[in-house]
Design an enzyme around this catalytic site. Structure first.
Site, PDB file in Angstrom:
ATOM      1  N   ASP A 176      -3.514   8.184   5.514  1.00  0.00           N
ATOM      2  CA  ASP A 176      -2.629   8.550   6.617  1.00  0.00           C
ATOM      3  C   ASP A 176      -3.317   9.639   7.444  1.00  0.00           C
ATOM      4  O   ASP A 176      -4.465   9.461   7.849  1.00  0.00           O
ATOM      5  CB  ASP A 176      -1.270   8.977   6.050  1.00  0.00           C
TER       6      ASP A 176
ATOM      7  N   HIS B 209       2.665   1.112   3.409  1.00  0.00           N
ATOM      8  CA  HIS B 209       1.874   2.244   3.876  1.00  0.00           C
ATOM      9  C   HIS B 209       1.426   3.179   2.763  1.00  0.00           C
ATOM     10  O   HIS B 209       0.366   3.789   2.863  1.00  0.00           O
ATOM     11  CB  HIS B 209       2.684   3.029   4.907  1.00  0.00           C
TER      12      HIS B 209
END
Length: 318
Positions: A103, A293
């Site tokens: 991320d 994610h």
């Protein structure tokens, strides 16, 4: 999990909270977390890496946990975030390292590769691809593309707005963002003016990849509120201005890139993913099926196998 050492390093004008594991003389591997996560998001990787002989270093990034959290958005410019890790490497006497980032930790890793071509020997990045320096600030493009529609990055821009929503109930905010889906909080079709949490379903219990005890670590990392972590998003123009000297540079280190096929970033960054191989000549890419994610948690065994194989070929422990 192996025995962890914790220390607070005075680096780059802040106090950086750093956990470490594995043999002290092992080759360093840095694990950089993203938003809104914490050092514990690497819990599945620490033991395998340490057991393989690496010195594993897991910082609480600026704004999180026990690390300093300056109030000013400009304190979170990308080159400043990189400088935190560079100064920590200096303080520890490290002349070589592998950097792994997920991320927001991925852009830090990408830029450390650009800034430190001699010291950073290998990179592994998860979820966020490398697109090089754009011709103009990305935030300007986002405003044009998302005119009249909700976009979480645009929503984060005005200091105080997202904080008011997310800090009202930090535990609930984290549950909705982290546990309710595979990252759908970041890819919602709703009108401009909505809040990040509007319309997100309340998660039922805890998923297999994040138990109640694990979730408590995330809560502690965000105990001071979301302001510091949100400030990472408020520097697109400053980042673009300060990175002119990096324009056109390629990432030359051996690089592993991992992405879940259900990760919203894959939909948002289609163009970047297509051209990344031009900018990262020594790139290995893997798409993990059925994965969202939070890739290093959702698919820890697969991530570990790919990472250890990559390191054995490009950055062996001994």
């Amino acid at each position: 999990m192996p025995e962890l050492t914790h220390q607070l390093l005075a680096v780059n004008g802040i106090s950086l909270s750093l956990y470490s594991a594995g043999p002290e003389q092992g080759r360093p591997v840095w694990l950089l977390h993203g938003f809104p996560e914490c050092w514990h998001s690497w819990r599945g990787q620490i033991e395998p890496l340490a057991r393989a002989g690496y010195r594993v270093l897991i910082p609480e990034m600026r704004g999180y946990g026990q690390s300093s959290a300056p109030a000013e958005p400009q304190a979170y410019e990308l080159l400043t975030l990189c400088a935190d890790i560079q100064a920590a490497m200096d303080a520890l006497g490290q002349t070589e390292a592998c950097v792994v980032g997920h991320d927001w930790g991925a852009p830090v890793a990408w830029h450390l590769g650009l800034l430190e071509p001699q010291r950073v020997k290998a990179l592994a990045t998860l979820s966020v691809p490398f697109g090089g320096r754009p011709k103009r600030p990305a935030i300007d493009i986002m405003r044009e593309v998302n005119a009249g529609r909700f976009n979480y990055i645009l929503y984060f821009q005005e200091p105080g707005v997202a904080e008011a929503e997310l800090d009202a109930d930090i535990a609930r905010s984290l549950r909705l963002i982290l546990l309710g889906s595979q990252g759908e909080a970041f890819l919602q079709d709703k009108p401009e003016g909505a809040g990040l949490l509007d319309g997100l379903p309340e998660p039922q219990g805890f998923p297999a990849w994040c138990g109640e005890d694990d979730f408590a670590y995330y809560q502690r990392a965000l105990a001071r509120g979301f302001r510091g972590p949100l400030n990472w998003y408020r520097n697109f123009t400053r980042n673009w201005q300060r990175s002119e000297f990096l324009a056109g540079q390629k990432v030359l280190q051996p690089t592993l890139f991992l992405l879940g096929d259900r990760d919203p970033v894959g939909k948002l960054e289609t163009h970047t993913l297509k051209r990344m191989a031009e900018l990262v000549p020594a790139l290995e890419q893997h798409l993990l099926p059925g994965c969202g994610h939070w890739i290093q948690n959702e698919r820890a065994p697969e991530v570990n196998a790919l990472l250890l194989d990559f390191l054995a070929r490009h950055y062996p422990a001994a």
